[in-house]
Design a protein around this motif. Structure first.
Motif, PDB file in Angstrom:
ATOM      1  N   GLY A   1       0.814  -1.206   0.000  1.00  0.00           N
ATOM      2  CA  GLY A   1       0.000   0.000   0.000  1.00  0.00           C
ATOM      3  C   GLY A   1       0.846   1.254   0.000  1.00  0.00           C
ATOM      4  O   GLY A   1       2.037   1.251  -0.349  1.00  0.00           O
ATOM      5  N   HIS A   2       0.215   2.333   0.453  1.00  0.00           N
ATOM      6  CA  HIS A   2       0.837   3.652   0.383  1.00  0.00           C
ATOM      7  C   HIS A   2       1.431   4.081   1.723  1.00  0.00           C
ATOM      8  O   HIS A   2       2.560   4.575   1.792  1.00  0.00           O
ATOM      9  CB  HIS A   2      -0.213   4.665  -0.085  1.00  0.00           C
ATOM     10  CG  HIS A   2       0.344   6.028  -0.341  1.00  0.00           C
ATOM     11  ND1 HIS A   2       1.378   6.265  -1.223  1.00  0.00           N
ATOM     12  CD2 HIS A   2       0.002   7.242   0.182  1.00  0.00           C
ATOM     13  CE1 HIS A   2       1.659   7.550  -1.239  1.00  0.00           C
ATOM     14  NE2 HIS A   2       0.840   8.164  -0.392  1.00  0.00           N
ATOM     15  N   LEU A   3       0.680   3.866   2.800  1.00  0.00           N
ATOM     16  CA  LEU A   3       1.097   4.376   4.103  1.00  0.00           C
ATOM     17  C   LEU A   3       1.911   3.374   4.915  1.00  0.00           C
ATOM     18  O   LEU A   3       2.719   3.780   5.760  1.00  0.00           O
ATOM     19  CB  LEU A   3      -0.145   4.795   4.915  1.00  0.00           C
ATOM     20  CG  LEU A   3      -0.903   6.015   4.407  1.00  0.00           C
ATOM     21  CD1 LEU A   3      -2.121   6.262   5.276  1.00  0.00           C
ATOM     22  CD2 LEU A   3      -0.017   7.245   4.397  1.00  0.00           C
ATOM     23  N   TYR A   4       1.694   2.087   4.698  1.00  0.00           N
ATOM     24  CA  TYR A   4       2.378   1.069   5.504  1.00  0.00           C
ATOM     25  C   TYR A   4       3.906   1.164   5.378  1.00  0.00           C
ATOM     26  O   TYR A   4       4.613   1.330   6.385  1.00  0.00           O
ATOM     27  CB  TYR A   4       1.858  -0.303   5.107  1.00  0.00           C
ATOM     28  CG  TYR A   4       2.139  -1.408   6.088  1.00  0.00           C
ATOM     29  CD1 TYR A   4       2.865  -1.190   7.263  1.00  0.00           C
ATOM     30  CD2 TYR A   4       1.697  -2.710   5.852  1.00  0.00           C
ATOM     31  CE1 TYR A   4       3.123  -2.199   8.162  1.00  0.00           C
ATOM     32  CE2 TYR A   4       1.947  -3.739   6.740  1.00  0.00           C
ATOM     33  CZ  TYR A   4       2.665  -3.478   7.886  1.00  0.00           C
ATOM     34  OH  TYR A   4       2.916  -4.490   8.778  1.00  0.00           O
ATOM     35  N   PRO A   5       4.479   1.065   4.168  1.00  0.00           N
ATOM     36  CA  PRO A   5       5.947   1.189   4.068  1.00  0.00           C
ATOM     37  C   PRO A   5       6.450   2.570   4.461  1.00  0.00           C
ATOM     38  O   PRO A   5       7.537   2.707   5.040  1.00  0.00           O
ATOM     39  CB  PRO A   5       6.234   0.886   2.591  1.00  0.00           C
ATOM     40  CG  PRO A   5       4.957   1.118   1.893  1.00  0.00           C
ATOM     41  CD  PRO A   5       3.873   0.783   2.853  1.00  0.00           C
ATOM     42  N   ALA A   6       5.652   3.616   4.199  1.00  0.00           N
ATOM     43  CA  ALA A   6       6.074   4.962   4.582  1.00  0.00           C
ATOM     44  C   ALA A   6       6.136   5.098   6.102  1.00  0.00           C
ATOM     45  O   ALA A   6       7.025   5.780   6.639  1.00  0.00           O
ATOM     46  CB  ALA A   6       5.115   5.994   3.992  1.00  0.00           C
ATOM     47  N   SER A   7       5.208   4.451   6.801  1.00  0.00           N
ATOM     48  CA  SER A   7       5.218   4.496   8.268  1.00  0.00           C
ATOM     49  C   SER A   7       6.436   3.780   8.830  1.00  0.00           C
ATOM     50  O   SER A   7       7.052   4.237   9.807  1.00  0.00           O
ATOM     51  CB  SER A   7       3.929   3.867   8.814  1.00  0.00           C
ATOM     52  OG  SER A   7       2.793   4.581   8.388  1.00  0.00           O
ATOM     53  N   LEU A   8       6.800   2.653   8.231  1.00  0.00           N
ATOM     54  CA  LEU A   8       7.997   1.943   8.681  1.00  0.00           C
ATOM     55  C   LEU A   8       9.255   2.765   8.428  1.00  0.00           C
ATOM     56  O   LEU A   8      10.171   2.800   9.255  1.00  0.00           O
ATOM     57  CB  LEU A   8       8.095   0.599   7.960  1.00  0.00           C
ATOM     58  CG  LEU A   8       7.032  -0.440   8.339  1.00  0.00           C
ATOM     59  CD1 LEU A   8       7.148  -1.665   7.447  1.00  0.00           C
ATOM     60  CD2 LEU A   8       7.157  -0.840   9.799  1.00  0.00           C
ATOM     61  N   LEU A   9       9.287   3.450   7.286  1.00  0.00           N
ATOM     62  CA  LEU A   9      10.437   4.310   7.003  1.00  0.00           C
ATOM     63  C   LEU A   9      10.475   5.519   7.929  1.00  0.00           C
ATOM     64  O   LEU A   9      11.563   5.995   8.288  1.00  0.00           O
ATOM     65  CB  LEU A   9      10.391   4.755   5.544  1.00  0.00           C
ATOM     66  CG  LEU A   9      10.738   3.655   4.533  1.00  0.00           C
ATOM     67  CD1 LEU A   9      10.363   4.074   3.135  1.00  0.00           C
ATOM     68  CD2 LEU A   9      12.219   3.312   4.607  1.00  0.00           C
ATOM     69  N   GLU A  10       9.322   5.991   8.342  1.00  0.00           N
ATOM     70  CA  GLU A  10       9.311   7.076   9.323  1.00  0.00           C
ATOM     71  C   GLU A  10       9.837   6.591  10.669  1.00  0.00           C
ATOM     72  O   GLU A  10      10.504   7.338  11.395  1.00  0.00           O
ATOM     73  CB  GLU A  10       7.906   7.653   9.480  1.00  0.00           C
ATOM     74  CG  GLU A  10       7.885   8.884  10.361  1.00  0.00           C
ATOM     75  CD  GLU A  10       6.529   9.548  10.443  1.00  0.00           C
ATOM     76  OE1 GLU A  10       6.407  10.555  11.188  1.00  0.00           O
ATOM     77  OE2 GLU A  10       5.582   9.083   9.778  1.00  0.00           O
TER      78      GLU A  10
END
Length: 309
Positions: A268-277
Motif C-alpha cells: 500500500g501507500h502508508l504502511y511502508p512509509a510508516s515503517l520508514l518514518e
C-alpha cells in the motif's frame, strides 16, 4: 606548500566531507520516503500506539517506548559490569588471567547478533520464565509500582529479556574501550595516589575515572548506540507486540524490530512509509543522543578550563 602535502590534505578533506554527505543523503532519503506518513499522521504518529495495517492507522509510541526501555535496561545492567571488567583487567589481574579474560571479551564482540537472539529464545527466555520471573513477581506482588513494573505472566520473552540480551551484547564494546583508556593513565599518577595511602578503589574513583572521563562518555555512547539500533537479537526475544505496556515482563517491540518484522510484507501507500518514518525517528534519536554526549564533553572541558584558570 609541497604538492604532496597539498594533495594529501585535500584528499583527507574530501573523505571527511564524504562521510557528512553520506549521512545527509541517508537522512534525506528517509525523509522523502516517509513523507506520505508524515503528511497523513503528523505529530500524532509520535504519540499514538495504534498500529493497524488493515485500517491504515499507524503510531510509533509503543516502538519508541520499547526502544528506550530496552536500551535503558541494557545500560543499567551492562555499564557496571563493563566497568568492573575493565577495572579487573587493567588494574587487578596479572599475566595469563588478564589475557584470557580480554580474549573472551573480544570473542564476545565477534559473535553475530542472531546467535545471541537464538540463545536468548532457546535458553535465556525459558530460564527466566521458570526460575526468575515467577519469584520476582511474587516478591513484589504487594509493593505499589513494582507490582506493575514486574507484573504479568512469566512468559520469558519480553522487554526485560530483550534488555538483558542487549546488556550482554554491549559489554564487549564498552569494556574493551574502557580497558585501553584505563591503561593509558600515566603510572606516576596512580603510584602517587598509592604513595599517600589511597586504596585501590580510591585510585580508580579519584584518579583513573577523572583522567579518562571524556573517553568514558564516548564509550558509553558507543554502547548505547549499539543497543538502540540492534535488530535481530531483540526481534527473537521481545515478543513483537504493538501494545503499550507498563510491565517489563510483557512482550513489546522496538523500532528496529518492527521494521525487520514487517518491511517485507508492507504493502500500500502508508504502511511502508510508516515503517520508514520509524527508521527516521531512530536516526534522529541516535543523533540527539550523540549530540547530547558531545555537549556533555564540551561542558566538562569548560569546567576543567575554568578550574585551571
Amino acid at each position: 606548500m609541497v604538492l604532496g602535502d597539498f594533495l594529501f590534505s585535500n584528499l583527507t578533506r574530501i573523505f571527511a566531507w564524504f562521510a557528512f554527505l553520506l549521512l545527509m543523503c541517508v537522512l534525506f532519503s528517509l525523509c522523502v520516503a516517509s513523507a506520505p506518513a508524515i503528511h497523513a499522521f503528523g505529530f500524532h504518529f509520535l504519540i499514538s500506539d495504534v498500529w493497524d495495517p488493515v485500517q491504515g492507522h499507524f503510531g510509533a509510541l509503543s516502538a519508541i517506548c520499547g526502544t528506550l526501555m530496552t536500551s535503558l535496561i541494557a545500560m543499567i545492567i551492562g555499564v557496571p559490569l563493563s566497568l568492573g571488567i575493565a577495572v579487573f583487567i587493567s588494574e587487578i589481574s596479572q599475566g595469563k588471567i588478564s589475557k584470557i579474560v580480554r580474549t573472551l571479551i573480544d570473542l564476545m564482540a565477534g559473535i553475530p547478533s542472531i546467535i545471541y537472539g537464538m540463545w536468548g529464545l532457546l535458553v535465556l527466555a525459558p530460564f527466566l520464565s521458570n526460575h526468575i520471573q515467577p519469584v520476582v513477581s511474587e516478591a513484589v506482588e504487594d509493593i505499589p509500582f513494582l507490582n506493575t513494573l514486574f507484573g504479568g505472566p512469566p512468559l520469558g520473552i519480553g522487554i526485560f529479556t530483550a534488555g538483558l540480551i542487549l546488556a550482554i551484547m554491549i559489554i564487549p564494546y564498552i569494556s574493551s574501550t574502557l580497558i585501553d583508556m584505563f591503561r593509558s593513565v600515566p603510572a606516576v599518577l596512580k603510584e602517587a595516589a598509592y604513595g599517600i595511602g589511597a586504596t585501590r578503589f580510591e585510585v580508580v574513583r579519584k584518579v583513573i575515572v577523572p583522567y579518562v572521563r571524556k573517553g568514558m562518555i564516548g564509550s558509553l555512547m558507543l554502547g548505547l548506540g549499539r543497543a538502540l539500533g540492534e535488530t535481530m537479537a531483540v526481534t527473537f526475544v521481545i515478543g513483537n507486540s504493538k501494545e503499550l505496556t507498563s510491565s517489563l515482563f510483557m512482550p513489546g517491540t522496538t523500532i528496529s524490530a518492527s521494521i525487520a518484522n514487517e518491511f517485507n510484507e508492507a504493502t500500500g501507500h502508508l504502511y511502508p512509509a510508516s515503517l520508514l518514518e520509524l527508521g527516521m525517528i531512530l536516526f534522529v534519536l541516535s543523533f540527539l543522543i550523540l549530540a547530547f554526549a558531545r555537549l556533555l564533553m564540551l561542558r566538562i572541558n569548560r569546567k576543567k578550563a575554568g578550574a585551571h584558570s
